[in-house]
Design an enzyme around this catalytic site. Structure first.
Site, short mmCIF file in Angstrom:
data_model
loop_
_atom_site.label_atom_id
_atom_site.label_comp_id
_atom_site.label_asym_id
_atom_site.label_seq_id
_atom_site.Cartn_x
_atom_site.Cartn_y
_atom_site.Cartn_z
N GLU A 76 0.94 -1.24 -0.09
CA GLU A 76 -0.04 0.10 -0.12
C GLU A 76 0.93 1.35 -0.01
O GLU A 76 0.45 2.20 -0.80
CB GLU A 76 -0.84 0.13 1.28
CG GLU A 76 -1.57 1.29 1.34
CD GLU A 76 -2.75 1.23 2.42
OE1 GLU A 76 -3.07 0.40 3.27
OE2 GLU A 76 -3.58 2.32 2.40
N ASP A 105 -0.68 -4.75 3.17
CA ASP A 105 -1.32 -3.70 3.78
C ASP A 105 -0.31 -3.70 5.21
O ASP A 105 -0.75 -4.55 5.93
CB ASP A 105 -2.69 -3.86 3.88
CG ASP A 105 -3.25 -2.47 4.14
OD1 ASP A 105 -2.55 -1.67 4.86
OD2 ASP A 105 -4.40 -2.22 3.80
N ILE A 107 -0.85 -1.79 7.65
CA ILE A 107 -1.78 -1.61 8.72
C ILE A 107 -3.02 -1.46 7.94
O ILE A 107 -3.28 -0.19 7.34
CB ILE A 107 -1.76 -0.52 9.73
CG1 ILE A 107 -0.18 -0.49 10.38
CG2 ILE A 107 -2.69 -0.16 10.70
CD1 ILE A 107 0.10 0.61 11.45
N ASP A 108 -4.06 -2.29 7.92
CA ASP A 108 -5.42 -2.28 7.57
C ASP A 108 -6.03 -1.67 8.72
O ASP A 108 -6.23 -2.19 9.69
CB ASP A 108 -6.02 -3.42 6.83
CG ASP A 108 -7.10 -3.06 6.15
OD1 ASP A 108 -7.33 -1.98 5.38
OD2 ASP A 108 -8.03 -3.53 6.41
N THR A 110 -5.99 1.98 9.18
CA THR A 110 -5.09 2.96 9.54
C THR A 110 -5.85 4.18 10.33
O THR A 110 -5.23 4.79 11.58
CB THR A 110 -4.20 3.89 8.41
OG1 THR A 110 -3.60 2.80 7.87
CG2 THR A 110 -3.33 4.83 8.99
N ASP A 239 -6.07 -4.59 0.78
CA ASP A 239 -6.89 -4.65 1.75
C ASP A 239 -7.60 -6.06 1.76
O ASP A 239 -8.08 -6.39 2.60
CB ASP A 239 -8.21 -3.75 1.48
CG ASP A 239 -7.69 -2.31 1.32
OD1 ASP A 239 -6.98 -1.97 2.31
OD2 ASP A 239 -8.22 -1.28 0.33
C1 IPD Z 1 -8.95 1.29 4.33
C2 IPD Z 1 -9.82 0.03 5.44
C3 IPD Z 1 -11.19 0.42 5.46
C4 IPD Z 1 -11.83 0.54 3.95
C5 IPD Z 1 -10.91 1.21 3.11
C6 IPD Z 1 -9.48 0.86 3.02
P1 IPD Z 1 -6.58 1.49 5.40
O1 IPD Z 1 -7.78 0.68 4.33
O2 IPD Z 1 -9.73 -1.26 4.75
O3 IPD Z 1 -12.03 -0.35 5.99
O4 IPD Z 1 -13.22 1.01 3.98
O5 IPD Z 1 -11.50 1.23 1.67
O6 IPD Z 1 -8.77 1.84 2.30
O7 IPD Z 1 -6.43 3.00 4.70
O8 IPD Z 1 -6.88 1.71 6.73
O9 IPD Z 1 -5.22 0.62 5.09
CA CA Z 2 -5.95 -0.97 3.99
#
Ligand code: IPD
Ligand code: CA
Length: 294
Positions: A76, A105, A107-108, A110, A239
């Protein structure tokens, strides 16, 4: 039955990554306990990145590339930083080849991390010949380690997990997010689509909606049968790649929301414990198309 491998060293790849992810977990846990004001935005005001996202991704890529120099990476923060992207007609694409490719990813969730909500996940998926083969999703705050390899089952902290057998929306809990980051591309009409999709599920008698702020956590909660389905538009490969293997190995379905085969680069996903529930949910969504990323 013996599992058919796409690469003779797949098990070694997976086991090495698992140990590395556990080490990365310590970085995330330490940082979670020490709030930092150093939060930056990327594509929009709701798209956040911290030093920890960048440090964890760098650590994972460094460790994996030292052990497996011929492997490729889609991360990411590397992509957000402009790497591994090629220009093509109509936009830019992530380079996605047949080589063993780690889709990461760091940290999913963030936004959860920044707000110190303990729903965060380090996600590491492995694709070989563009087939998703293994996935690790680790929440080091709640100490939940989900993992799977194709043909070997899905596990949470080493114990097998299974999806729910719910077949109708009227008995389902569904993960759904408003996906407000999509307003950047679609503007206010996006809200009508997202709210309309949830509205039809409510009218169909859904037991409730949940949104954990992490696509990967939404998916592994489908994998362990806590929630019955999840659909989202506007997500990215990092993700969902790792969690896709986990849901499938737990017996679930992961597809494009239209019902078509999943394209991990297609920026949308639907998963469910059963085919019937996936079909019912798919049939009541207003579908949105994105330019595939790779
Ligand atoms: C997000 C999370 C969120 C989703 C977003 C993602 P991030 O990733 O997974 O639940 O709704 O589409 O981008 O930015 O926290 O790595
Ligand atoms: Ca993510």
């Amino acid at each position: 039955m013996p599992v058919e491998l796409l690469h003779p060293d797949e098990d070694r790849f997976f086991n090495f990554a698992l140990e590395l992810v556990k080490k990365a977990g310590r970085l995330v846990r330490d940082a979670f306990d020490q709030p930092s004001s150093n939060v930056q935005t990327k594509a929009s005001n709701t798209d956040l990145v911290t030093e920890t996202d960048q440090a964890v991704e760098a650590m994972l890529i460094k460790g994996l590339s030292a052990e497996f120099p011929e492997h490729k990476f889609i991360g990411e923060e590397s992509v957000a930083g402009g790497q591994k992207i090629e220009s093509v007609a109509g936009g830019q694409k992530i380079v996605y080849s047949d080589a063993p490719t780690w889709i990461i990813d760091p940290i999913d969730g963030t936004t959860n991390f920044v707000h110190r909500i303990p729903m965060v996940a380090i996600c590491v998926g492995l694709a070989i010949k563009k087939e998703l083969r293994a996935g690790i999703v680790y929440n080091p705050i709640t100490n939940e380690l989900f993992s799977a390899q194709v043909g070997r089952g899905a596990f949470r902290n080493g114990f097998p997990i299974k999806v729910s057998q719910t077949e109708v929306i009227s008995k389902a809990v569904i993960c759904a997010s408003l996906g407000i980051h999509n307003m950047v591309s679609f503007g206010e009409p996006w809200l009508d689509i997202a709210l309309g999709n949830q509205r039809r599920q409510v009218l169909a008698g859904v037991r409730g909606h949940r949104s954990f702020g992490s696509a990967a956590i939404n998916m592994v909660y489908v994998a362990q049968g806590s929630v019955d389905a999840y659909a989202e538009y506007g997500i990215h490969a990092w993700d969902i790649a790792a969690a896709t293997v986990i849901v499938r190995e737990a017996g679930g379905i992961v597809i494009d929301p239209t019902g078509a085969e999943l394209n991990v680069m297609g920026r949308k996903v639907l998963c469910a414990g059963t085919k019937k529930l996936a079909e019912e949910l798919s049939g009541m969504l207003t579908h949105v198309e994105f330019v595939p990323e790779g």
